[in-house]
Design a protein around this motif. Structure first.
Motif, PDB file in Angstrom:
ATOM      1  N   UNK A 113       0.622  -1.166  -0.222  1.00 13.68           N
ATOM      2  CA  UNK A 113      -0.045  -0.032   0.087  1.00 13.68           C
ATOM      3  C   UNK A 113       0.908   1.375  -0.142  1.00 13.68           C
ATOM      4  N   UNK A 114       1.929   1.408   0.741  1.00 14.50           N
ATOM      5  CA  UNK A 114       2.946   2.135   0.757  1.00 14.50           C
ATOM      6  C   UNK A 114       3.265   2.636  -0.751  1.00 14.50           C
ATOM      7  N   UNK A 115       3.833   1.457  -1.253  1.00 19.69           N
ATOM      8  CA  UNK A 115       4.613   1.568  -2.642  1.00 19.69           C
ATOM      9  C   UNK A 115       3.426   2.125  -3.597  1.00 19.69           C
ATOM     10  N   UNK A 116       2.177   1.570  -3.589  1.00 14.88           N
ATOM     11  CA  UNK A 116       1.063   1.974  -4.372  1.00 14.88           C
ATOM     12  C   UNK A 116       0.390   3.430  -4.112  1.00 14.88           C
ATOM     13  N   UNK A 117       0.857   3.873  -2.858  1.00 16.45           N
ATOM     14  CA  UNK A 117       0.382   5.425  -2.760  1.00 16.45           C
ATOM     15  C   UNK A 117       0.999   6.545  -3.561  1.00 16.45           C
ATOM     16  N   UNK A 118       2.157   6.156  -4.216  1.00 16.91           N
ATOM     17  CA  UNK A 118       2.774   7.140  -4.940  1.00 16.91           C
ATOM     18  C   UNK A 118       3.239   8.160  -4.218  1.00 16.91           C
ATOM     19  N   UNK A 119       3.311   8.407  -2.818  1.00  7.50           N
ATOM     20  CA  UNK A 119       3.808   9.398  -2.034  1.00  7.50           C
ATOM     21  C   UNK A 119       5.418   9.403  -1.762  1.00  7.50           C
ATOM     22  N   UNK A 120       5.919   8.282  -1.983  1.00  2.00           N
ATOM     23  CA  UNK A 120       7.320   8.121  -1.751  1.00  2.00           C
ATOM     24  C   UNK A 120       8.244   8.074  -2.878  1.00  2.00           C
ATOM     25  N   UNK A 121       9.475   8.434  -2.762  1.00  2.00           N
ATOM     26  CA  UNK A 121      10.342   8.493  -3.782  1.00  2.00           C
ATOM     27  C   UNK A 121      11.431   7.053  -3.518  1.00  2.00           C
ATOM     28  N   UNK A 122      11.612   6.965  -2.396  1.00  2.00           N
ATOM     29  CA  UNK A 122      12.215   5.782  -1.987  1.00  2.00           C
ATOM     30  C   UNK A 122      11.589   4.973  -0.841  1.00  2.00           C
ATOM     31  N   UNK A 123      11.570   3.763  -1.022  1.00  2.00           N
ATOM     32  CA  UNK A 123      10.997   2.788   0.086  1.00  2.00           C
ATOM     33  C   UNK A 123      12.126   1.624   0.372  1.00  2.00           C
ATOM     34  N   UNK A 148       5.030  -5.552 -11.952  1.00  2.41           N
ATOM     35  CA  UNK A 148       3.934  -5.330 -12.314  1.00  2.41           C
ATOM     36  C   UNK A 148       3.027  -3.960 -11.595  1.00  2.41           C
ATOM     37  N   UNK A 149       3.517  -3.661 -10.383  1.00  2.00           N
ATOM     38  CA  UNK A 149       2.908  -2.548  -9.838  1.00  2.00           C
ATOM     39  C   UNK A 149       3.859  -1.449  -9.202  1.00  2.00           C
ATOM     40  N   UNK A 150       5.230  -1.547  -9.294  1.00  2.00           N
ATOM     41  CA  UNK A 150       6.093  -0.532  -8.869  1.00  2.00           C
ATOM     42  C   UNK A 150       6.113   0.513  -9.674  1.00  2.00           C
ATOM     43  N   UNK A 151       5.865   1.798  -9.258  1.00  2.00           N
ATOM     44  CA  UNK A 151       5.995   2.914 -10.135  1.00  2.00           C
ATOM     45  C   UNK A 151       7.464   2.892 -10.692  1.00  2.00           C
ATOM     46  N   UNK A 152       7.537   3.303 -12.061  1.00  2.00           N
ATOM     47  CA  UNK A 152       8.773   3.097 -12.509  1.00  2.00           C
ATOM     48  C   UNK A 152       9.883   4.182 -11.958  1.00  2.00           C
ATOM     49  N   UNK A 153       9.378   5.333 -11.278  1.00  2.00           N
ATOM     50  CA  UNK A 153      10.295   6.075 -10.659  1.00  2.00           C
ATOM     51  C   UNK A 153      10.716   5.943  -9.344  1.00  2.00           C
ATOM     52  N   UNK A 154      10.055   4.982  -8.861  1.00  2.00           N
ATOM     53  CA  UNK A 154      10.415   4.611  -7.285  1.00  2.00           C
ATOM     54  C   UNK A 154      11.467   3.998  -7.035  1.00  2.00           C
ATOM     55  N   UNK A 155      12.407   4.218  -6.358  1.00  2.00           N
ATOM     56  CA  UNK A 155      13.740   3.597  -5.812  1.00  2.00           C
ATOM     57  C   UNK A 155      13.185   2.744  -4.829  1.00  2.00           C
ATOM     58  N   UNK A 156      13.562   1.262  -4.863  1.00  2.00           N
ATOM     59  CA  UNK A 156      13.068   0.285  -4.002  1.00  2.00           C
ATOM     60  C   UNK A 156      14.346  -0.468  -3.292  1.00  2.00           C
ATOM     61  N   UNK A 157      14.642  -0.635  -2.137  1.00  2.00           N
ATOM     62  CA  UNK A 157      15.662  -1.372  -1.636  1.00  2.00           C
ATOM     63  C   UNK A 157      15.186  -2.390  -0.506  1.00  2.00           C
TER      64      UNK A 157
END
Length: 196
Positions: A113-123, A148-157
């Motif tokens: 839900x946090x990732x899909x919220x598009x509120x964050x640049x890095x999770x 399938x769901x991570x926004x293309x601009x979001x950094x994820x670690x």
């Protein structure tokens, strides 16, 4: 002559304008794995680096629970950082695997839900790899969500030992920390400011 508050606001606006806009950013997926120390520490370094650029950051800890860390304390000084320590604690010798699975699944749903919220640049999904290694969350499920769901601009670690092969396959950068020597082997317990 502008007062110090106007100057600070101007400086903040200039610094924010240096941040790459989401439409120009390639969101990178990173995995920090291996037996050595430094997986979470490296991710937390990225937390403060991103916050320094004005990026919104969300840290979700899958294992550590309410164990207070220096990084979490420091994060309270940044309005850009949201921190969630949600696990039940260290569970290598768990007596309640059903509870561990339930807790991990709940945290994973929260993380999505946090990732899909598009509120964050890095999770940061701290120690999620342990959950895969224990079979609490499947690597394929995580990989499919990223694809399938991570926004293309979001950094994820994602950090922790035993990263799933499927997660490694979808990552852009994978680093394995190799333990050569650790203070614990010499009888030195976790030290404040080093391990927590």
């Amino acid at each position: 002559m502008p007062d110090q508050f106007e100057q600070a606001a101007d400086k903040s606006a200039r610094e924010t304008s240096l941040m790459k806009t989401r439409d120009r950013r390639h969101g990178v997926v990173l995995v920090h794995a291996g037996e050595g120390k430094g997986k979470s520490s490296s991710a937390f370094g990225m937390v403060f680096r991103a916050a320094g650029w004005g990026m919104k950051v969300c840290v979700i800890q899958f294992i550590k629970g309410q164990w207070q860390t220096g990084e979490q304390r420091a994060a309270t000084r940044f309005e850009e950082i949201e921190w969630h320590a949600l696990g039940d604690g260290f569970t290598w010798d768990t007596q309640n695997p059903e509870q561990d699975i339930k807790t991990s699944r709940e945290i994973w749903e929260f993380a999505k839900q946090k990732i899909l919220s598009e509120e964050f640049d890095l999770v940061i999904l701290d120690e999620i790899n342990y959950c895969c290694g224990y079979g609490w969350i499947s690597g394929q499920e995580i990989a499919d969500f990223i694809k399938n769901h991570k926004p293309a601009w979001l950094h994820l670690v994602m950090t922790g030992r035993n990263a799933a092969p499927e997660v490694i396959a979808v990552a852009n950068t994978v680093t394995e920390m190799t333990r050569i020597k650790h203070a614990f082997e010499g009888g030195i317990k976790a030290e404040q400011g080093v391990e927590f």
